[in-house]
Design a protein around this motif. Structure first.
Motif, mmCIF file in Angstrom:
data_model
loop_
_atom_site.group_PDB
_atom_site.id
_atom_site.type_symbol
_atom_site.label_atom_id
_atom_site.label_comp_id
_atom_site.label_asym_id
_atom_site.label_seq_id
_atom_site.Cartn_x
_atom_site.Cartn_y
_atom_site.Cartn_z
ATOM 1 N N LEU A 155 0.841 -1.182 0.000
ATOM 2 C CA LEU A 155 0.000 0.000 0.000
ATOM 3 C C LEU A 155 0.880 1.237 0.000
ATOM 4 C CD1 LEU A 155 -2.605 -0.987 2.743
ATOM 5 C CD2 LEU A 155 -2.915 -1.087 0.277
ATOM 6 N N ASP A 156 0.385 2.316 -0.593
ATOM 7 C CA ASP A 156 1.088 3.589 -0.544
ATOM 8 C C ASP A 156 0.980 4.162 0.865
ATOM 9 O OD1 ASP A 156 1.698 3.534 -3.259
ATOM 10 O OD2 ASP A 156 -0.141 4.611 -3.797
ATOM 11 N N ARG A 157 1.903 5.055 1.199
ATOM 12 C CA ARG A 157 1.880 5.706 2.508
ATOM 13 C C ARG A 157 0.534 6.409 2.734
ATOM 14 N NH1 ARG A 157 6.217 8.285 5.879
ATOM 15 N NH2 ARG A 157 5.132 9.833 7.115
ATOM 16 N N SER A 158 0.017 7.057 1.710
ATOM 17 C CA SER A 158 -1.251 7.778 1.860
ATOM 18 C C SER A 158 -2.420 6.812 2.096
ATOM 19 C CB SER A 158 -1.531 8.643 0.633
ATOM 20 O OG SER A 158 -1.646 7.838 -0.527
ATOM 21 N N GLN A 159 -2.365 5.631 1.509
ATOM 22 C CA GLN A 159 -3.413 4.639 1.735
ATOM 23 C C GLN A 159 -3.400 4.170 3.187
ATOM 24 O OE1 GLN A 159 -2.038 2.141 -1.588
ATOM 25 N NE2 GLN A 159 -4.178 2.084 -2.255
#
Length: 62
Positions: A4-8
């Protein structure tokens, strides 16, 4: 691990019951960590396959 991306991940945390953890007391954070540690197991086996076996479930000072 989940790719997952950091923002997710940040979005998941912000929508969780742990979003306000900096305003929680150390005792409250410790109790929530204990709960997470306990639900990590199903039928005596870790549901994460043991990935968190070396992670210390300890409330940090904020």
């Amino acid at each position: 691990m989940l790719q997952l991306d950091r923002s997710q991940v940040g979005g998941i945390i912000q929508r969780s019951e742990y979003a306000g953890r900096t305003s929680m007391s150390r005792a409250q954070r410790a109790a929530l960590l204990k709960e997470l540690e306990e639900i990590r197991f199903e039928d005596g086996k870790p549901i994460d396959g043991g990935v968190l076996d070396n992670v210390e479930f300890k409330a940090l000072l904020l």
